[in-house]
Design a protein around this motif. Structure first.
Motif, PDB file in Angstrom:
ATOM      1  N   PHE A  51       0.842  -1.199   0.000  1.00 22.29           N
ATOM      2  CA  PHE A  51       0.000   0.000   0.000  1.00 22.29           C
ATOM      3  C   PHE A  51       0.872   1.241   0.000  1.00 22.29           C
ATOM      4  CE2 PHE A  51      -1.837   3.214   2.905  1.00 22.29           C
ATOM      5  CZ  PHE A  51      -2.942   3.598   2.157  1.00 22.29           C
ATOM      6  N   CYS A  52       0.581   2.185  -0.884  1.00 22.84           N
ATOM      7  CA  CYS A  52       1.369   3.426  -0.940  1.00 22.84           C
ATOM      8  C   CYS A  52       0.555   4.615  -0.466  1.00 22.84           C
ATOM      9  CB  CYS A  52       1.811   3.719  -2.373  1.00 22.84           C
ATOM     10  SG  CYS A  52       3.305   2.875  -2.841  1.00 22.84           S
ATOM     11  N   LEU A  53       1.166   5.412   0.418  1.00 27.67           N
ATOM     12  CA  LEU A  53       0.634   6.740   0.733  1.00 27.67           C
ATOM     13  C   LEU A  53       1.389   7.695  -0.167  1.00 27.67           C
ATOM     14  CD1 LEU A  53       0.591   6.631   4.626  1.00 27.67           C
ATOM     15  CD2 LEU A  53      -1.387   7.134   3.191  1.00 27.67           C
ATOM     16  N   LEU A  54       0.666   8.342  -1.071  1.00 26.37           N
ATOM     17  CA  LEU A  54       1.297   9.150  -2.115  1.00 26.37           C
ATOM     18  C   LEU A  54       0.779  10.579  -2.039  1.00 26.37           C
ATOM     19  CD1 LEU A  54       2.826   9.358  -4.923  1.00 26.37           C
ATOM     20  CD2 LEU A  54       0.655   8.714  -5.975  1.00 26.37           C
ATOM     21  N   GLY A  55       1.669  11.540  -2.274  1.00 26.23           N
ATOM     22  CA  GLY A  55       1.225  12.934  -2.334  1.00 26.23           C
ATOM     23  C   GLY A  55       2.404  13.868  -2.254  1.00 26.23           C
ATOM     24  N   PRO A  56       2.154  15.152  -2.485  1.00 32.08           N
ATOM     25  CA  PRO A  56       3.255  16.123  -2.472  1.00 32.08           C
ATOM     26  C   PRO A  56       3.793  16.345  -1.065  1.00 32.08           C
ATOM     27  CG  PRO A  56       1.164  17.244  -2.736  1.00 32.08           C
ATOM     28  CD  PRO A  56       0.862  15.779  -2.760  1.00 32.08           C
ATOM     29  N   SER A  57       4.928  16.999  -0.984  1.00 32.60           N
ATOM     30  CA  SER A  57       5.559  17.271   0.299  1.00 32.60           C
ATOM     31  C   SER A  57       4.598  18.025   1.224  1.00 32.60           C
ATOM     32  CB  SER A  57       6.825  18.113   0.034  1.00 32.60           C
ATOM     33  OG  SER A  57       7.468  18.334   1.242  1.00 32.60           O
ATOM     34  N   GLY A  58       4.522  17.570   2.463  1.00 29.56           N
ATOM     35  CA  GLY A  58       3.715  18.277   3.463  1.00 29.56           C
ATOM     36  C   GLY A  58       2.248  17.884   3.482  1.00 29.56           C
ATOM     37  N   HIS A  91       6.524  10.445  -2.588  1.00 31.90           N
ATOM     38  CA  HIS A  91       5.912  11.578  -3.300  1.00 31.90           C
ATOM     39  C   HIS A  91       6.013  11.326  -4.809  1.00 31.90           C
ATOM     40  CE1 HIS A  91      10.212  12.472  -3.285  1.00 31.90           C
ATOM     41  NE2 HIS A  91       9.964  13.014  -4.452  1.00 31.90           N
ATOM     42  N   ASP A  92       6.572  10.137  -5.182  1.00 29.51           N
ATOM     43  CA  ASP A  92       6.866   9.845  -6.574  1.00 29.51           C
ATOM     44  C   ASP A  92       5.761   8.956  -7.149  1.00 29.51           C
ATOM     45  OD1 ASP A  92       7.829   8.654  -8.913  1.00 29.51           O
ATOM     46  OD2 ASP A  92       9.904   8.771  -8.250  1.00 29.51           O
ATOM     47  N   GLN A  93       4.946   9.551  -8.028  1.00 26.52           N
ATOM     48  CA  GLN A  93       3.788   8.792  -8.549  1.00 26.52           C
ATOM     49  C   GLN A  93       4.212   7.572  -9.360  1.00 26.52           C
ATOM     50  OE1 GLN A  93       2.463   9.037 -12.013  1.00 26.52           O
ATOM     51  NE2 GLN A  93       4.153  10.294 -12.751  1.00 26.52           N
ATOM     52  N   ARG A  94       5.361   7.655 -10.006  1.00 26.73           N
ATOM     53  CA  ARG A  94       5.818   6.491 -10.800  1.00 26.73           C
ATOM     54  C   ARG A  94       6.156   5.326  -9.883  1.00 26.73           C
ATOM     55  NH1 ARG A  94      10.444   7.461 -14.848  1.00 26.73           N
ATOM     56  NH2 ARG A  94      10.197   5.212 -14.924  1.00 26.73           N
ATOM     57  N   GLU A  95       6.833   5.667  -8.769  1.00 29.09           N
ATOM     58  CA  GLU A  95       7.194   4.639  -7.792  1.00 29.09           C
ATOM     59  C   GLU A  95       5.913   3.961  -7.266  1.00 29.09           C
ATOM     60  OE1 GLU A  95      10.875   6.086  -5.607  1.00 29.09           O
ATOM     61  OE2 GLU A  95       9.581   5.447  -3.963  1.00 29.09           O
TER      62      GLU A  95
END
Ligand code: ATP
Length: 375
Positions: free
Chosen positions: A32-39, A192-196
């Motif tokens: 499971f990935c938690l993804l999003g921009p810094s902060g 924060h890396d959508q590709r990852e």
């Protein structure tokens, strides 16, 4: 291994809210990935699951147990951080064995687990080397080894590949996913890396300003973004947006756009005259000589296996198309554009939320099929 269930999790630091009413479930064995921009609150969410931060409100379950107020050391969760703090004066073997020695496990059990972990990570040859002379990739493998020997209920990984260069990161992404498949371990991975995230995750929660904007399988999120934020964040180049101002009646399949009209997937509800955003991914934009939607080529970026063509359109601003390299496109060419209407997303420009269209039926039926295949 265990399922992780997060229910209406909320975290405020004084008067700043870092995480707002987050709810999601990570199934047993899922990556499971938690993804999003810094902060946006990824690390804070991860730290609450691990017990390193107390939530302001909400609940966290590990399996059937409510662990919301349990100490980190009582949760049986292992961590891997970006800055993998290994003990520089110790060998690889000593570093990996360290958590087991701290737990007071018998020497034979420690040796068995260290041997198994290093074989899994393919670093057996490094066992008696000092960690100070290792490459960053091998150091990361040692850090992983130290996490997996514990055989925890779940793994928490906070940007574990962030310190590696791009090429090596790609390699380690593949290795991490393969390791996950071998261990079958429930894993929460912050990036924060959508590709990852797209390449590794079974499920993604994409966060924006403390809120989970969308939760789902990578393909569903990519193809059916729930908001402009998600559509823009996922994919490189990101989705094209064309502003429309039109009234659409239920079932409408076209929308007027200056002198031409754009095809839509059938809309579900009457949409009064308010700004809408028509979203189309670059790979669903095609060049077509005689198409009435006109554009001028302003840039061509050759990427070997495809080309990214930038287009200026009088009607829709700047758009990008991801095209086969055999398509002839030169700067200043005047071209016509067509859009694959089955791949169009519509958003309310004010709220940023996606509108319901006939595409949703296709997405639902596809995920039902996937469910039937994979149980
Ligand atoms: P990054 O990748 O940059 O770490 P993130 O998405 O992981 O970003 P968090 O580290 O969870 O974000 O931080 C979310 C917000 O909460 C940020 O604005 C951060 O400054 C704030 N924050 C985090 N920890 C604290 C703290 N202990 N006290 C006050 N504010 C904090």
């Amino acid at each position: 291994m265990a399922e992780i269930r997060v229910h209406q999790l909320h975290k405020a630091f004084a008067d700043f809210t870092a995480v707002k009413d987050s709810s999601f479930t990570v199934k047993n064995g899922e990556f499971f990935c938690l993804l999003g921009p810094s902060g946006c609150g990824k690390t804070t969410t991860l730290r609450m699951i691990a017990g390193l931060e107390l939530p302001t409100s909400g609940q966290i379950f590990l399996g059937d147990e409510d662990v919301t107020f349990k100490r980190a050391s009582a949760r049986d969760i292992a961590f891997v951080f970006q800055m993998f703090a290994l003990y520089p004066h110790m060998t690889v073997r000593q570093n990996i064995a360290f958590p087991l020695v701290s737990q007071g496990l018998p020497r034979t059990e420690i040796n068995r687990r260290v041997t198994q972990a290093t074989a899994t990570l393919q670093i057996t040859a490094l066992l008696d080397r000092s960690v100070s002379g290792l490459t960053s990739g091998d150091r990361q493998r040692v850090a992983l080894g130290r996490a997996i020997v514990r055989q925890p209920l779940a793994f928490m990984m906070d940007e574990p590949l962030g310190a590696l260069d791009a090429e090596f990161r790609e390699l380690m992404c593949g290795e991490l996913r393969a390791l996950h498949d071998r261990l079958g371990a429930t894993t929460v991975y912050v990036t924060h890396d959508q590709r990852e995230a797209m390449s590794m995750a079974d499920k993604i929660a994409i966060m924006n300003q403390g809120v989970v904007e969308q939760f789902g399988a990578p393909q569903d999120i990519y193809e059916r973004p729930a908001s402009v934020f998600v559509a823009d964040f996922m994919g490189a180049p990101s989705m094209n947006f064309i502003t429309l101002s039109a009234a659409l009646t239920k079932g409408a399949t076209t929308v007027k756009m200056g002198e031409t009209s754009l095809q839509l997937p059938a809309v579900r509800d009457d949409i009064s005259e308010r700004p809408l955003l028509y979203g189309i991914r670059p790979e669903h934009v095609k060049l077509s000589d005689n198409a009435p939607f006109r554009a001028q080529v302003t840039g061509v970026e050759y990427l070997g296996n495809c080309q990214i063509v930038t287009l200026r359109t009088p009607a829709g601003g700047t758009l990008r198309a991801k095209l086969d390299v055999r398509v002839k496109a030169l700067r200043d060419d005047q071209v016509g554009l067509t859009f694959d209407s089955s791949q169009v997303s519509l958003f309310d420009a004010t709220s940023g939320r996606a509108l319901s269209t006939a595409r949703d039926d296709i997405a639902v039926s596809r995920s039902q099929n996937r469910g039937a295949i994979h149980g």
